[in-house]
Design an enzyme around this catalytic site. Sequence first.
Site, short mmCIF file in Angstrom:
data_model
loop_
_atom_site.label_atom_id
_atom_site.label_comp_id
_atom_site.label_asym_id
_atom_site.label_seq_id
_atom_site.Cartn_x
_atom_site.Cartn_y
_atom_site.Cartn_z
N ASN A 10 -3.37 1.43 -8.55
CA ASN A 10 -2.49 1.14 -9.68
C ASN A 10 -2.54 -0.37 -9.93
O ASN A 10 -1.95 -1.14 -9.17
CB ASN A 10 -1.06 1.60 -9.34
CG ASN A 10 -0.08 1.28 -10.45
OD1 ASN A 10 -0.46 0.82 -11.52
ND2 ASN A 10 1.20 1.53 -10.18
N LYS A 12 -1.24 -2.02 -12.23
CA LYS A 12 -0.01 -2.53 -12.85
C LYS A 12 -0.37 -3.48 -14.00
O LYS A 12 -1.39 -3.29 -14.65
CB LYS A 12 0.90 -3.18 -11.79
CG LYS A 12 1.12 -2.23 -10.58
CD LYS A 12 2.22 -2.65 -9.67
CE LYS A 12 2.34 -1.65 -8.52
NZ LYS A 12 3.45 -1.94 -7.62
N HIS A 94 6.69 5.89 -12.15
CA HIS A 94 6.60 4.83 -11.14
C HIS A 94 7.96 4.14 -11.01
O HIS A 94 8.71 4.01 -11.98
CB HIS A 94 5.53 3.81 -11.55
CG HIS A 94 5.20 2.87 -10.44
ND1 HIS A 94 5.99 1.78 -10.15
CD2 HIS A 94 4.22 2.90 -9.50
CE1 HIS A 94 5.48 1.16 -9.10
NE2 HIS A 94 4.41 1.82 -8.67
N GLU A 96 8.76 1.19 -10.90
CA GLU A 96 8.97 0.07 -11.84
C GLU A 96 9.37 0.58 -13.22
O GLU A 96 10.13 -0.07 -13.93
CB GLU A 96 7.70 -0.80 -11.88
CG GLU A 96 7.55 -1.59 -10.58
CD GLU A 96 6.14 -1.73 -10.05
OE1 GLU A 96 5.18 -1.59 -10.82
OE2 GLU A 96 6.00 -1.98 -8.84
N GLU A 164 6.52 7.03 -3.02
CA GLU A 164 6.47 5.57 -2.88
C GLU A 164 7.88 5.05 -2.61
O GLU A 164 8.67 4.85 -3.56
CB GLU A 164 5.95 4.93 -4.17
CG GLU A 164 4.56 5.39 -4.57
CD GLU A 164 3.88 4.38 -5.49
OE1 GLU A 164 2.88 3.80 -5.06
OE2 GLU A 164 4.37 4.16 -6.60
N GLY A 170 5.08 -3.55 -2.74
CA GLY A 170 4.87 -4.99 -2.97
C GLY A 170 5.59 -5.88 -1.98
O GLY A 170 5.71 -7.08 -2.18
N SER A 210 2.62 -0.90 -0.03
CA SER A 210 1.99 -1.84 0.90
C SER A 210 0.87 -1.20 1.75
O SER A 210 0.73 -1.52 2.94
CB SER A 210 3.04 -2.52 1.79
OG SER A 210 3.95 -3.26 0.99
P1 13P Z 1 1.72 -2.14 -3.40
O1 13P Z 1 0.51 -1.44 -2.79
O2 13P Z 1 1.38 -3.46 -4.03
O3 13P Z 1 2.86 -2.19 -2.44
O4 13P Z 1 2.20 -1.22 -4.64
C1 13P Z 1 2.35 0.15 -4.45
C2 13P Z 1 2.55 0.78 -5.75
O5 13P Z 1 3.55 0.56 -6.42
C3 13P Z 1 1.50 1.66 -6.25
O6 13P Z 1 1.90 2.38 -7.36
#
Ligand code: 13P
Length: 247
Positions: A10, A12, A94, A96, A164, A170, A210
């Site tokens: 992803n 983002k 997601h 976010e 997740e 992150g 992560s």
């Molecule tokens: P990270 O791998 O940067 O923690 O992000 C995970 C994520 O949100 C994947 O959709």
Amino acid sequence: MARKFIVGGNWKMNGNTASIGEIVKFLTAGNLDPNTEVVVGVPAIYLKDVRAQLPCSIGVAAQNCYKVPSGAFTGEISPAMIKDVSCDWVILGHSERRTVFGESDELIAEKVAHALDCGLRVIACIGEKLEEREAGKTEEVVFRQTKALACQIKDWSNVVLAYEPVWAIGTGKTATPEQAQDVHDALRQWLCKNVSKEVADSVRIQYGGSVTAANAKELASKPDIDGFLVGGASLKPDFVTIVNAKC
Ligand code: 13P
């Protein structure tokens, strides 16, 4: 039935034409395990370019879409548009989207239903926040999110669930393989009870939060972890190591 391992990257809201060119290079040169399905989640404006540059063995996903085919929805894209630029996947729900953009369980479920109706494959994300985990509410939260999805999904064959935990996204704070396995197992039991044994056995559940080249192998060894949804590390050549975590 064996579930094929599936790793999503992803991206983002990251990258530009030059840096995406570098990602395409390591993906096409990188000896990806043919037994693992690979999908990259690309900013909408680059979907067509990336689809044209990657081999068809690598899926390309939008990171969001709206719940209707067209209309006065400024800034949105539809599943029909994603299909029109030859992409087959969309990431929905997601954390976010849920937290930054205020998307509800119900809206996400409606988006999932419409995307599936249009023939897209969907990575549907769920996961609890830190305070919810600390309050012992992890299962309550992920079951509530999954129930909203299950109310709208008629056919699960084009659905991948991504667990997740928000506190792991992150943050560099990965769930332990045991923590992730426990939630994946609980989700499968929920699906068995509330959808069907067939769906519980066949739906793939990715872990995200992560994931790195260093922790992927141990996470991948857990029986109910069927792949990853990778954020930061999917922008780097390390992603190839994560894709190959089952080798
Ligand atoms: P990270 O791998 O940067 O923690 O992000 C995970 C994520 O949100 C994947 O959709």
